[in-house]
Design a protein around this motif. Structure first.
Motif, PDB file in Angstrom:
ATOM      1  N   ILE A 151       0.836  -1.220   0.042  1.00  0.00           N
ATOM      2  CA  ILE A 151       0.040  -0.093   0.013  1.00  0.00           C
ATOM      3  C   ILE A 151       0.870   1.164   0.066  1.00  0.00           C
ATOM      4  O   ILE A 151       1.647   1.465   1.017  1.00  0.00           O
ATOM      5  N   TYR A 204      -6.844   2.385  -3.465  1.00  0.00           N
ATOM      6  CA  TYR A 204      -5.551   2.615  -2.915  1.00  0.00           C
ATOM      7  C   TYR A 204      -4.491   2.387  -4.174  1.00  0.00           C
ATOM      8  O   TYR A 204      -4.792   1.663  -4.930  1.00  0.00           O
ATOM      9  N   HIS A 249     -13.227   1.437  -1.200  1.00  0.00           N
ATOM     10  CA  HIS A 249     -11.763   2.449  -0.952  1.00  0.00           C
ATOM     11  C   HIS A 249     -10.984   1.961  -2.314  1.00  0.00           C
ATOM     12  O   HIS A 249     -10.993   1.011  -2.781  1.00  0.00           O
ATOM     13  N   GLU A 261      -3.634   5.852   0.207  1.00  0.00           N
ATOM     14  CA  GLU A 261      -5.149   5.872  -0.232  1.00  0.00           C
ATOM     15  C   GLU A 261      -5.609   7.105  -1.089  1.00  0.00           C
ATOM     16  O   GLU A 261      -5.304   8.222  -0.827  1.00  0.00           O
TER      17      GLU A 261
END
Length: 564
Positions: free
Chosen positions: A268, A281, A279, A271
């Motif tokens: 990750i 990312y 969501h 965001e």
């Protein structure tokens, strides 16, 4: 632990014909997920008497294998195969409707064997065939959909022949050592069944050698058709209780993920976006170093199975398209421990954000987005897919000015059952068909696209704020279209006429195809522009001639009355 393993070979030859209208395709177990525990073989024989036969056969085999393995793991084999083939059939039939002559149709036979676990699933239409040799037992597992005439076989069923496909489906048990043969009639129409069996049973020969012998035997018996065959041998099967994982049961990602966390080999980075539904990312694939977008359902949906199934459907639909104007969704390269999908990471801003930065953009600049937007939607429509949420938020403008369609969360494929009582997406852009609960087609996306451009040009909506509250035919009859020219004096009359047609509340009054809409918003359509003008402006010469004639008649009548 035993797994599904198989050996296979396939061969196709044109024969004495000038072209090959047959198509063949194989998928042996590989990778992980559905791909690792499923075998599929498909064969098709395009109807050579029609122009689209070869395209129909190739499209059916290629798209069936691609789309089947992208369907959610929670779907049964029967459901996945049926939905994919229904969508294929609708596309083929629709293509044929563009032509006035029957010889220009897109027709093909189709037979597929799908093996998962110890069960085989047969999908069949037409007169291609599937045979099985188990020990000394030789059996044809399909029934021809054809009539034998003095001019040869006449198909009674084929993919593309009718709007709704009538497909044979059958489940069979599968055993190690089984040999399955798929053939087109260029082989089984000339080689007797017993001879086919003898060739398939030649255990001392490789599968490839047996396929070559089948074609050679058909040639020796003067086959005048294309000749294609596939031979599949089951080597081992998984335990009966070993099932494919249902990805809808996978846990959801946490509400927020800190940069640096690794999910199934994806790190990750940041965001990008979050709302009540999903969501997004930016991630890096540690194996390849490539940057992707990882999209996951919002944890708020954990108790909403329908929303989670819709997310899986979004993953499947996205993987079906490889178009520059559509966001690319990638099949998983590794087993997933959470429910998410992987897409290309596109830097840019939404069309809504772009308009916020460019509120006074020239009309030509705004309408330059029309071509890529139409290209994206037409690609969906060609495969019986409706986006159903066409709005400025679902188009990205990249840093180099290109337009990309995103978000298939509300999309549906023609073969999927649709809820006619549900208005998907944003109500401001949804065609009246959704509020009225009636059947909708590609013209619903056309309506949404026209609303989108009307808003980009004017900052307003074509039917005003009351449109979202309309739920009955009476409500819609009270609505009136406001000319875009009144909202923005720079909008030419001919462009407003095109928008007005695409924004018709009755779908039958919109453009039959998006290509026609595109043509009218790029080049003035005089006939369309004049249609909305008073008679005096449409044909002033005829208007004055008729007015003069009426005047003469009126004077004569008046004169006769005065003489009385």
């Amino acid at each position: 632990m035993p797994t599904l393993t198989a050996r296979a070979a396939q061969l196709s030859a044109t024969g004495p014909k000038t072209g090959n209208d047959d198509a063949i395709g194989l998928h042996l177990p590989q990778g992980h997920g559905l791909s690792a525990c499923t075998l599929a073989a498909a064969i098709a024989d395009g109807v050579s008497s029609v122009e689209g036969g070869r395209i129909a056969a190739e499209t059916s085999v290629t798209n069936f294998l691609n789309d089947f393995f992208a369907t959610p793991a929670s779907w049964s084999v029967k459901t996945s195969g049926a939905k994919v083939l229904e969508a294929l059939n609708r596309w083929l039939h629709g293509q044929g409707q563009h032509y006035q002559h029957a010889h220009q149709a897109f027709l093909t036979t189709f037979t597929a064997l799908v093996v998962r676990g110890a069960t085989g699933h047969i999908f069949h239409i037409g007169d291609s065939r599937l045979w099985r040799l188990r020990g000394n037992d030789w059996e044809c597992l399909t029934t021809d959909h054809a009539l034998v005439t003095r001019h040869g076989n006449q198909l009674t069923r084929a993919l593309g022949m009718a709007w709704r496909v009538e497909m044979d489906y059958r489940e069979i048990n599968v055993q190690p050592g089984d040999l399955y043969l798929l053939t087109t009639d260029g082989i089984h129409g000339f080689v007797p069944s017993r001879e086919l069996c003898d060739i398939v049973a030649m255990r001392s020969e490789t599968l490839e050698a047996r396929c070559e012998e089948l074609l050679a035997c058909a040639e020796a018996r003067h086959s005048d058709d294309n000749r294609s065959c596939q031979l599949v041998e089951i080597v081992s099967l998984p335990p009966a209780d070993k099932h494919v994982a249902d990805e809808s049961a996978l846990p959801l990602l946490p509400d927020t993920l800190q940069p640096g966390r690794i999910i199934d080999g994806y790190r990750i980075e940041a965001e990008v976006h979050a709302n009540a539904r999903s969501h997004l990312y930016r991630v890096t694939d540690l194996a390849s170093g490539r940057v992707y977008a990882l999209k996951s359902p919002s944890p708020n949906l954990s108790d909403d199975p329908e929303a989670l199934r819709a997310f899986q459907r979004e993953d499947w639909i996205g993987q079906r398209f490889h178009q520059p104007e559509i966001i690319r969704t990638h099949a998983p390269e590794r087993p997933r421990t959470f429910l998410y999908l992987i897409q290309d990471y596109v830097e840019g801003q939404t069309l809504r954000q772009w308009r916020g930065d460019n509120p006074d953009a020239p009309v030509e600049t705004v309408m330059a987005f029309a071509l890529p937007a139409v290209k994206a939607l037409r690609a969906l429509h060609r495969r019986e897919t409706l986006h159903q949420d066409v709005k400025p938020d679902n188009f990205l403008v990249t840093k180099d000015g290109k337009l990309v369609l995103i978000d298939f969360g509300s999309a549906t494929v023609g073969s999927l059952s649709e809820n006619l009582t549900l208005r998907p997406g944003a109500a401001e852009y949804a065609a009246p068909e959704y509020a009225l609960g009636v059947k909708r087609d590609h013209r619903a996306d056309q309506f949404g696209l026209a609303v989108l451009f009307y808003e980009l040009l004017t900052g307003q909506f074509p039917y005003g704020p009351g449109y979202v509250n309309a739920v009955s035919p009476g409500d819609f009859r009270k609505l009136a279209y406001t000319s875009a020219c009144k909202q923005n004096a720079h909008v030419p009359v001919w462009l407003d006429a095109a928008l007005s047609k695409a924004l018709s509340l009755n779908a039958e009054h919109r453009y039959p195809e998006l290509s026609e809409f595109l043509a009218d918003i790029r080049t003035p359509n005089t006939a369309l522009t004049l249609a909305g003008k008073p008679w005096l402006e449409r044909d002033p010469v005829l208007f004055w001639k008729v007015l003069a004639a009426v005047s003469v008649v009126g004077n004569l009548v008046m004169g006769g009355w005065l003489l009385r």
